[in-house]
Write an enzyme that holds these catalytic residues in place. Structure first.
Site, PDB file in Angstrom:
ATOM      1  N   HIS A  23       0.829  -1.212   0.000  1.00 21.44           N
ATOM      2  CA  HIS A  23       0.000   0.000   0.000  1.00 21.44           C
ATOM      3  C   HIS A  23       0.859   1.256   0.000  1.00 21.44           C
ATOM      4  O   HIS A  23       2.045   1.211   0.342  1.00 21.44           O
ATOM      5  CB  HIS A  23      -0.910   0.020   1.234  1.00 21.44           C
ATOM      6  CG  HIS A  23      -2.084  -0.900   1.134  1.00 21.44           C
ATOM      7  ND1 HIS A  23      -2.001  -2.250   1.410  1.00 21.44           N
ATOM      8  CD2 HIS A  23      -3.376  -0.675   0.772  1.00 21.44           C
ATOM      9  CE1 HIS A  23      -3.189  -2.803   1.231  1.00 21.44           C
ATOM     10  NE2 HIS A  23      -4.038  -1.886   0.840  1.00 21.44           N
ATOM     11  N   LYS A  51      -0.684   4.814   4.556  1.00 22.29           N
ATOM     12  CA  LYS A  51      -1.681   3.919   5.172  1.00 22.29           C
ATOM     13  C   LYS A  51      -1.299   3.673   6.633  1.00 22.29           C
ATOM     14  O   LYS A  51      -0.161   3.343   6.932  1.00 22.29           O
ATOM     15  CB  LYS A  51      -1.759   2.598   4.414  1.00 22.29           C
ATOM     16  CG  LYS A  51      -2.833   1.663   4.951  1.00 22.29           C
ATOM     17  CD  LYS A  51      -3.044   0.461   4.060  1.00 22.29           C
ATOM     18  CE  LYS A  51      -4.041  -0.526   4.654  1.00 22.29           C
ATOM     19  NZ  LYS A  51      -5.378   0.037   4.867  1.00 22.29           N
TER      20      LYS A  51
HETATM   21  P1  NAP Z   1      -6.705   9.643   4.183  1.00 23.25           P
HETATM   22  O1  NAP Z   1      -6.284  10.139   2.831  1.00 23.25           O
HETATM   23  O2  NAP Z   1      -5.794   9.789   5.360  1.00 23.25           O
HETATM   24  O3  NAP Z   1      -8.088  10.390   4.495  1.00 23.25           O
HETATM   25  C1  NAP Z   1      -8.732  10.315   5.741  1.00 23.25           C
HETATM   26  C2  NAP Z   1      -9.596  11.557   5.866  1.00 23.25           C
HETATM   27  O4  NAP Z   1     -10.415  11.430   7.034  1.00 23.25           O
HETATM   28  C3  NAP Z   1      -8.807  12.868   6.017  1.00 23.25           C
HETATM   29  O5  NAP Z   1      -9.317  13.803   5.079  1.00 23.25           O
HETATM   30  C4  NAP Z   1      -9.117  13.300   7.454  1.00 23.25           C
HETATM   31  O6  NAP Z   1      -9.191  14.691   7.562  1.00 23.25           O
HETATM   32  C5  NAP Z   1     -10.493  12.697   7.654  1.00 23.25           C
HETATM   33  N1  NAP Z   1     -10.886  12.496   9.035  1.00 23.25           N
HETATM   34  C6  NAP Z   1     -10.150  12.007  10.064  1.00 23.25           C
HETATM   35  N2  NAP Z   1     -10.895  11.935  11.169  1.00 23.25           N
HETATM   36  C7  NAP Z   1     -12.143  12.393  10.832  1.00 23.25           C
HETATM   37  C8  NAP Z   1     -13.344  12.535  11.544  1.00 23.25           C
HETATM   38  N3  NAP Z   1     -13.450  12.215  12.854  1.00 23.25           N
HETATM   39  N4  NAP Z   1     -14.426  13.027  10.888  1.00 23.25           N
HETATM   40  C9  NAP Z   1     -14.359  13.368   9.582  1.00 23.25           C
HETATM   41  N5  NAP Z   1     -13.227  13.233   8.845  1.00 23.25           N
HETATM   42  C10 NAP Z   1     -12.137  12.747   9.474  1.00 23.25           C
HETATM   43  O7  NAP Z   1      -7.109   8.101   4.128  1.00 23.25           O
HETATM   44  P2  NAP Z   1      -7.666   7.246   2.873  1.00 23.25           P
HETATM   45  O8  NAP Z   1      -6.529   6.720   2.106  1.00 23.25           O
HETATM   46  O9  NAP Z   1      -8.752   8.018   2.206  1.00 23.25           O
HETATM   47  O10 NAP Z   1      -8.266   6.002   3.638  1.00 23.25           O
HETATM   48  C11 NAP Z   1      -9.270   6.185   4.628  1.00 23.25           C
HETATM   49  C12 NAP Z   1      -9.566   4.846   5.295  1.00 23.25           C
HETATM   50  O11 NAP Z   1     -10.207   3.995   4.342  1.00 23.25           O
HETATM   51  C13 NAP Z   1      -8.328   4.070   5.789  1.00 23.25           C
HETATM   52  O12 NAP Z   1      -8.661   3.380   6.974  1.00 23.25           O
HETATM   53  C14 NAP Z   1      -8.077   3.064   4.669  1.00 23.25           C
HETATM   54  O13 NAP Z   1      -7.408   1.900   5.122  1.00 23.25           O
HETATM   55  C15 NAP Z   1      -9.498   2.769   4.268  1.00 23.25           C
HETATM   56  N6  NAP Z   1      -9.686   2.250   2.911  1.00 23.25           N
HETATM   57  C16 NAP Z   1     -10.657   1.314   2.777  1.00 23.25           C
HETATM   58  C17 NAP Z   1     -10.981   0.836   1.535  1.00 23.25           C
HETATM   59  C18 NAP Z   1     -12.094  -0.160   1.394  1.00 23.25           C
HETATM   60  O14 NAP Z   1     -12.389  -0.579   0.260  1.00 23.25           O
HETATM   61  N7  NAP Z   1     -12.742  -0.561   2.500  1.00 23.25           N
HETATM   62  C19 NAP Z   1     -10.307   1.326   0.421  1.00 23.25           C
HETATM   63  C20 NAP Z   1      -9.317   2.282   0.579  1.00 23.25           C
HETATM   64  C21 NAP Z   1      -9.036   2.760   1.849  1.00 23.25           C
HETATM   65  P3  NAP Z   1      -8.054  15.485   8.399  1.00 23.25           P
HETATM   66  O15 NAP Z   1      -6.752  15.165   7.726  1.00 23.25           O
HETATM   67  O16 NAP Z   1      -8.515  16.887   8.260  1.00 23.25           O
HETATM   68  O17 NAP Z   1      -8.138  14.940   9.797  1.00 23.25           O
END
Ligand code: NAP
Length: 206
Positions: free
Chosen positions: A119, A123
């Protein structure tokens, strides 16, 4: 449907928001409140999920959780208590769902296997939720190796070894648009699910 999206500014959220709008949904930022929403979607961080879900459950709003590495048992218990359905898939892409299914089948013929999940370097959780779910379905306790590097999105290999042969099942996510159809399907089906946390895209196909 009016949808509260938690994590709208993140890697996944910034791809998901326009796709949900394009599918006809009205998307609002979950941080600004969930009142009046018919469902919520969370792609944030493992330590943010429970607080976000709690706000949704208090308002009777079902939640589709994409974030991985959170306490699923705790969310399930709270969702049952409040009588609200929630859904989580460790991976919303069609190819990853097939990879897990094929790996489960191959493990019946090849009990020795390893999982290598690769990844992007930001991550937070390791091993990935997809790798843990794959291992659980295989039931053969494969070792999991995690690689974090710039340039990667989300990739997984399941390598099986037997006398004189190996079999490799590999899935590559090259863009976050891969997660959109699975999230749309979960939103379509979530009101039909029982209270509590339902896990895995396979649970939606029946
Ligand atoms: P990312 O780029 O770090 O984005 C996370 C976002 O969440 C940031 O914009 C952050 O904003 C926001 N955030 C954090 N705490 C929050 C809260 N309490 N309320 C509202 N927003 C909040 O991460 P990503 O790559 O998009 O991945 C997000 C998650 O999805 C991870 O756990 C990843 O493993 C998972 N994922 C799952 C799948 C699936 O198919 N299930 C696929 C891809 C990723 P700030 O920076 O302003 O705090």
């Amino acid at each position: 449907m009016k949808i509260a999206l938690f994590g709208a500014g993140g890697n996944v959220g910034s791809a998901l928001a326009p796709a949900l709008e394009a599918a006809g949904h009205d998307v609002v930022d979950g941080r600004e409140g969930v009142e009046g929403c018919e469902a919520a979607v969370d792609f944030t961080r493992p330590d943010s999920v429970e607080g976000n879900v709690e706000r949704c459950l208090a308002a009777g709003v079902p939640v589709v959780i994409g974030t991985t590495g959170f306490d699923a048992a705790a969310v399930d218990a709270r969702a049952r208590e409040t009588g609200v359905p929630c859904f989580h898939a460790p991976n919303f892409s069609v190819g990853a769902a097939l990879m897990m299914r094929f790996a489960e089948e191959a493990s019946r013929s090849f009990p020795q296997a390893v999982i290598v999940e690769l990844h992007h370097e930001t991550k937070r959780d390791a091993p990935s939720g997809t790798a843990k779910a794959t291992a659980e379905r295989m039931g053969t306790a494969p070792a999991i190796h995690s690689v974090r590097l710039p340039g990667l999105v989300a990739h997984q290999e399941v390598v099986f070894g037997g006398p004189g042969e190996t079999l490799t099942i590999r899935h590559d996510t090259t863009s976050r648009e891969a997660f959109v159809p699975g999230v749309l399907l979960a939103l379509e089906k979530i009101s039909e699910l029982p209270p509590g946390l339902t896990v895995g895209l396979d649970a939606l196909s029946g």
